[in-house]
Design a protein around this motif. Sequence first.
Motif, PDB file in Angstrom:
ATOM      1  N   ALA A 168       0.828  -1.215   0.000  1.00 60.59           N
ATOM      2  CA  ALA A 168       0.000   0.000   0.000  1.00 60.59           C
ATOM      3  C   ALA A 168       0.858   1.259   0.000  1.00 60.59           C
ATOM      4  N   GLN A 169       2.014   1.205   0.664  1.00 61.78           N
ATOM      5  CA  GLN A 169       2.887   2.372   0.759  1.00 61.78           C
ATOM      6  C   GLN A 169       4.081   2.185  -0.175  1.00 61.78           C
ATOM      7  N   VAL A 170       4.219   3.098  -1.117  1.00 62.37           N
ATOM      8  CA  VAL A 170       5.308   2.969  -2.088  1.00 62.37           C
ATOM      9  C   VAL A 170       6.222   4.194  -2.089  1.00 62.37           C
ATOM     10  N   ASP A 171       6.128   5.004  -1.024  1.00 62.31           N
ATOM     11  CA  ASP A 171       7.031   6.147  -0.931  1.00 62.31           C
ATOM     12  C   ASP A 171       8.197   5.764  -0.015  1.00 62.31           C
ATOM     13  N   GLY A 172       8.891   6.737   0.536  1.00 64.37           N
ATOM     14  CA  GLY A 172      10.010   6.431   1.436  1.00 64.37           C
ATOM     15  C   GLY A 172      11.077   5.622   0.726  1.00 64.37           C
ATOM     16  N   ASP A 173      11.465   4.488   1.349  1.00 68.33           N
ATOM     17  CA  ASP A 173      12.542   3.683   0.781  1.00 68.33           C
ATOM     18  C   ASP A 173      12.033   2.618  -0.182  1.00 68.33           C
ATOM     19  N   PHE A 174      10.748   2.658  -0.549  1.00 68.83           N
ATOM     20  CA  PHE A 174      10.246   1.573  -1.391  1.00 68.83           C
ATOM     21  C   PHE A 174      10.949   1.490  -2.749  1.00 68.83           C
ATOM     22  N   PRO A 175      11.253   2.595  -3.424  1.00 70.75           N
ATOM     23  CA  PRO A 175      11.971   2.442  -4.695  1.00 70.75           C
ATOM     24  C   PRO A 175      13.258   1.628  -4.553  1.00 70.75           C
ATOM     25  N   THR A 176      13.980   1.834  -3.465  1.00 73.09           N
ATOM     26  CA  THR A 176      15.203   1.056  -3.223  1.00 73.09           C
ATOM     27  C   THR A 176      14.878  -0.416  -3.037  1.00 73.09           C
ATOM     28  N   ARG A 177      13.800  -0.682  -2.314  1.00 67.77           N
ATOM     29  CA  ARG A 177      13.395  -2.071  -2.086  1.00 67.77           C
ATOM     30  C   ARG A 177      12.978  -2.743  -3.395  1.00 67.77           C
ATOM     31  N   LEU A 178      12.269  -1.998  -4.239  1.00 65.38           N
ATOM     32  CA  LEU A 178      11.878  -2.559  -5.534  1.00 65.38           C
ATOM     33  C   LEU A 178      13.117  -2.893  -6.355  1.00 65.38           C
ATOM     34  N   GLU A 179      14.072  -1.995  -6.356  1.00 66.47           N
ATOM     35  CA  GLU A 179      15.319  -2.247  -7.089  1.00 66.47           C
ATOM     36  C   GLU A 179      15.979  -3.533  -6.597  1.00 66.47           C
ATOM     37  N   ARG A 180      16.028  -3.718  -5.289  1.00 67.20           N
ATOM     38  CA  ARG A 180      16.648  -4.924  -4.720  1.00 67.20           C
ATOM     39  C   ARG A 180      15.892  -6.175  -5.148  1.00 67.20           C
ATOM     40  N   ALA A 181      14.569  -6.109  -5.118  1.00 70.02           N
ATOM     41  CA  ALA A 181      13.764  -7.269  -5.494  1.00 70.02           C
ATOM     42  C   ALA A 181      13.978  -7.637  -6.956  1.00 70.02           C
ATOM     43  N   LEU A 182      14.034  -6.633  -7.814  1.00 74.19           N
ATOM     44  CA  LEU A 182      14.213  -6.906  -9.240  1.00 74.19           C
ATOM     45  C   LEU A 182      15.627  -7.390  -9.546  1.00 74.19           C
ATOM     46  N   GLU A 183      16.603  -6.871  -8.820  1.00 74.75           N
ATOM     47  CA  GLU A 183      17.975  -7.367  -8.984  1.00 74.75           C
ATOM     48  C   GLU A 183      18.047  -8.844  -8.607  1.00 74.75           C
ATOM     49  N   ALA A 184      17.368  -9.197  -7.505  1.00 75.04           N
ATOM     50  CA  ALA A 184      17.393 -10.580  -7.027  1.00 75.04           C
ATOM     51  C   ALA A 184      16.601 -11.509  -7.942  1.00 75.04           C
ATOM     52  N   GLY A 185      15.659 -10.929  -8.689  1.00 72.36           N
ATOM     53  CA  GLY A 185      14.761 -11.749  -9.486  1.00 72.36           C
ATOM     54  C   GLY A 185      14.957 -11.632 -10.983  1.00 72.36           C
ATOM     55  N   LYS A 186      16.176 -11.351 -11.409  1.00 72.08           N
ATOM     56  CA  LYS A 186      16.435 -11.233 -12.856  1.00 72.08           C
ATOM     57  C   LYS A 186      16.009 -12.523 -13.564  1.00 72.08           C
ATOM     58  N   GLY A 187      15.177 -12.381 -14.586  1.00 71.93           N
ATOM     59  CA  GLY A 187      14.698 -13.539 -15.315  1.00 71.93           C
ATOM     60  C   GLY A 187      13.521 -14.237 -14.673  1.00 71.93           C
ATOM     61  N   LEU A 188      13.219 -13.878 -13.437  1.00 71.19           N
ATOM     62  CA  LEU A 188      12.105 -14.496 -12.719  1.00 71.19           C
ATOM     63  C   LEU A 188      10.951 -13.513 -12.563  1.00 71.19           C
ATOM     64  N   VAL A 189      11.259 -12.281 -12.143  1.00 74.27           N
ATOM     65  CA  VAL A 189      10.234 -11.245 -12.004  1.00 74.27           C
ATOM     66  C   VAL A 189      10.059 -10.565 -13.355  1.00 74.27           C
ATOM     67  N   THR A 190       8.868 -10.675 -13.924  1.00 75.71           N
ATOM     68  CA  THR A 190       8.654 -10.101 -15.259  1.00 75.71           C
ATOM     69  C   THR A 190       7.562  -9.032 -15.279  1.00 75.71           C
ATOM     70  N   ALA A 191       6.870  -8.834 -14.150  1.00 81.81           N
ATOM     71  CA  ALA A 191       5.822  -7.804 -14.105  1.00 81.81           C
ATOM     72  C   ALA A 191       5.725  -7.248 -12.691  1.00 81.81           C
ATOM     73  N   PHE A 192       5.326  -5.984 -12.620  1.00 83.74           N
ATOM     74  CA  PHE A 192       5.109  -5.293 -11.344  1.00 83.74           C
ATOM     75  C   PHE A 192       3.805  -4.527 -11.449  1.00 83.74           C
ATOM     76  N   GLN A 193       2.941  -4.739 -10.468  1.00 81.95           N
ATOM     77  CA  GLN A 193       1.653  -4.043 -10.457  1.00 81.95           C
ATOM     78  C   GLN A 193       1.659  -2.927  -9.418  1.00 81.95           C
ATOM     79  N   PHE A 194       1.352  -1.729  -9.892  1.00 74.66           N
ATOM     80  CA  PHE A 194       1.251  -0.546  -9.030  1.00 74.66           C
ATOM     81  C   PHE A 194      -0.157  -0.509  -8.460  1.00 74.66           C
ATOM     82  N   ARG A 195      -0.264  -0.800  -7.163  1.00 78.58           N
ATOM     83  CA  ARG A 195      -1.578  -0.945  -6.525  1.00 78.58           C
ATOM     84  C   ARG A 195      -1.633  -0.039  -5.302  1.00 78.58           C
TER      85      ARG A 195
END
Length: 211
Positions: free
Chosen positions: A14-41
Amino acid sequence: MTDVSTQLYLISPAQVDGDFPTRLERALEAGKGLVTAFQFRVKGVDQHEAARLAEPLMAICARHEVAFIVNDSVPLANRLKADGVHLGQDDGDPKEAREVLGRDAQIGVTCHASRHLAMEAGEAGADYVAFGAFYESTTKDKGDAQRPTPGIIEWWVKIFEIPVVAIGGITPDNCAPLVKAGADFLAVSGSVWNGDEAAAVKAFAEAIEAA
């Protein structure tokens, strides 16, 4: 990942401000080839604020070649020139969304536990259908009266070529039946963002591989 592998579809908290952009970057780095979509909710903010919050996240997704999907709002998806939109049953018609967003937009539709709704979505031009919630979930509406089983995924993939997303309370520990049933994507939120996002994505990778 091969075409037959199940991939991850991350849904924002629900909260995507603060440090969330950094967290998203980490998740996508960890999931190269596995994470193929992100939903902004994000709920309860006007379109201007939603756009402000979305733009840095869109840039991160673009760098990682991850599709950026807007939940519920065709106008916001159009304003952002997002990769697509995810529609609930009360969020509009896929055909109308296609007219607004264009031929290349990815349009997904929530179908709960209904084969009928899924077939209707496919006929209306949806690019994917989503079944769920399969497990207890804080993201999916409590109003989902009927909980689907992995059998609905098995049925879908035998008959239709449109990709299928499993959603709702999915964790590395309980995802195996959905992977085995043939889910193209696991849509996950709390199981990633409620702890170490990079570790969670890696745990999903291991669980999918093991299944």
